[in-house]
Design an enzyme around this catalytic site. Structure first.
Site, mmCIF file in Angstrom:
data_model
loop_
_atom_site.group_PDB
_atom_site.id
_atom_site.type_symbol
_atom_site.label_atom_id
_atom_site.label_comp_id
_atom_site.label_asym_id
_atom_site.label_seq_id
_atom_site.Cartn_x
_atom_site.Cartn_y
_atom_site.Cartn_z
ATOM 1 N N ASP A 69 0.817 -1.217 0.000
ATOM 2 C CA ASP A 69 0.000 0.000 0.000
ATOM 3 C C ASP A 69 0.849 1.266 0.000
ATOM 4 O O ASP A 69 2.019 1.260 0.409
ATOM 5 C CB ASP A 69 -0.887 0.038 1.254
ATOM 6 C CG ASP A 69 -2.068 -0.893 1.179
ATOM 7 O OD1 ASP A 69 -2.167 -1.663 0.211
ATOM 8 O OD2 ASP A 69 -2.899 -0.872 2.113
ATOM 9 N N HIS A 223 3.718 -2.146 3.213
ATOM 10 C CA HIS A 223 3.750 -0.803 2.641
ATOM 11 C C HIS A 223 5.081 -0.630 1.911
ATOM 12 O O HIS A 223 6.145 -0.779 2.538
ATOM 13 C CB HIS A 223 3.594 0.264 3.725
ATOM 14 C CG HIS A 223 2.241 0.270 4.362
ATOM 15 N ND1 HIS A 223 1.879 -0.626 5.345
ATOM 16 C CD2 HIS A 223 1.153 1.054 4.134
ATOM 17 C CE1 HIS A 223 0.624 -0.405 5.695
ATOM 18 N NE2 HIS A 223 0.153 0.602 4.984
#
Length: 262
Positions: A69, A223
């Site tokens: 992400d 992430h």
């Protein structure tokens, strides 16, 4: 098919779909590799990931889907892509629209290297559910357009890859219905590395492998904007291989990724 749809179809064929056979043809012997490709139909209100929803993808024991992400960012995303390429692994990147608009070269690189590019809103508000509905929808839609413009040079009425993840998993029934009505599937996760919390790469590796060994399978959330994740990733991929885990790559059905409807 409209002129816009034709342009999107051509770009997808050249930059994305054509990359998959090329990657599959690489010599991945001795590396982790990508064990299979799973077509995921987003229509009908797809909602997967047990940290957010009651159900998840139909994965076998020791199958994992790797997701990242918040990118792309020049300081970290290239290293994530390099680590994945080294092990012949494909992942899914949920992009923040303002980052995609700022770094379209990284978006296109991810697609060219065979990865799936999904969506994660325009500005990553925490959370969309706490915003007025019209403003939340506007942020989602701006993100879809920014991602697609960065990826393909054009943005149509419906994203070619209709996968979305809510920032902070902050959905609401109304927003879920909105995405369902647009034929956009929603991804949560089954486990995560908690890499938004500062820790050493070794600590993060131990944490995520403990959680994965307990779960046995699932969608994993990382992430690609976190330097600790970048540093941990090679050891994580090695641990997956050592323990017999297999990577599954999720993609929309070909009919969904070939063109934008008029």
């Amino acid at each position: 098919m409209s002129c816009l749809a034709s342009r999107v179809a051509i770009v997808l064929a050249v930059c994305g779909l054509a990359a998959a056979p090329a990657l599959a043809a690489q010599d991945c012997e001795g590396r982790l590799g990508t064990s299979r490709v799973m077509e995921v139909d987003p229509t009908g209100g797809l909602q997967v990931g047990t940290k957010h929803f009651p159900q998840t993808l139909d994965l076998a024991d020791k199958e994992v889907v790797l997701t990242f992400d918040d990118g792309p960012l020049p300081g970290t995303t290239p290293a994530v892509l390099k680590a994945l390429a080294r092990e012949c692994v494909r992942a899914t990147f949920f992009l923040v629209g303002r980052n995609a608009a700022a770094h379209p070269d990284l978006v296109r690189r991810a697609i060219a290297e065979g990865h799936t590019v999904g969506h994660h809103s325009m500005t990553h508000p925490m959370t969309l559910a706490d915003m007025p509905f019209d403003k939340a929808v506007a942020d989602i839609d701006r993100g879809l357009r920014a991602d697609d413009k960065a990826a393909y040079g054009v943005a149509g009425a419906r994203p070619p890859v209709p996968f979305f993840r809510f920032p902070g998993f902050g959905s609401s029934p109304e927003l879920l219905d909105y995405l369902k009505g647009r034929g956009i599937g929603v991804f949560g996760a089954d486990l995560w590395a908690s890499d938004w919390n500062p820790m050493t790469p070794d600590e993060q590796l131990k944490l995520v492998m403990t959680r994965l060994d307990h779960a046995g399978r699932g969608i994993i959330l990382f992430h690609d904007t976190r330097s600790q994740t970048v540093k941990m990733l090679p050891a994580f991929l090695a641990a997956l291989k050592e323990k017999g885990y297999r990577v599954v790559h999720v993609v929309p059905p070909p009919a969904r990724s070939a063109a934008v409807p008029q």
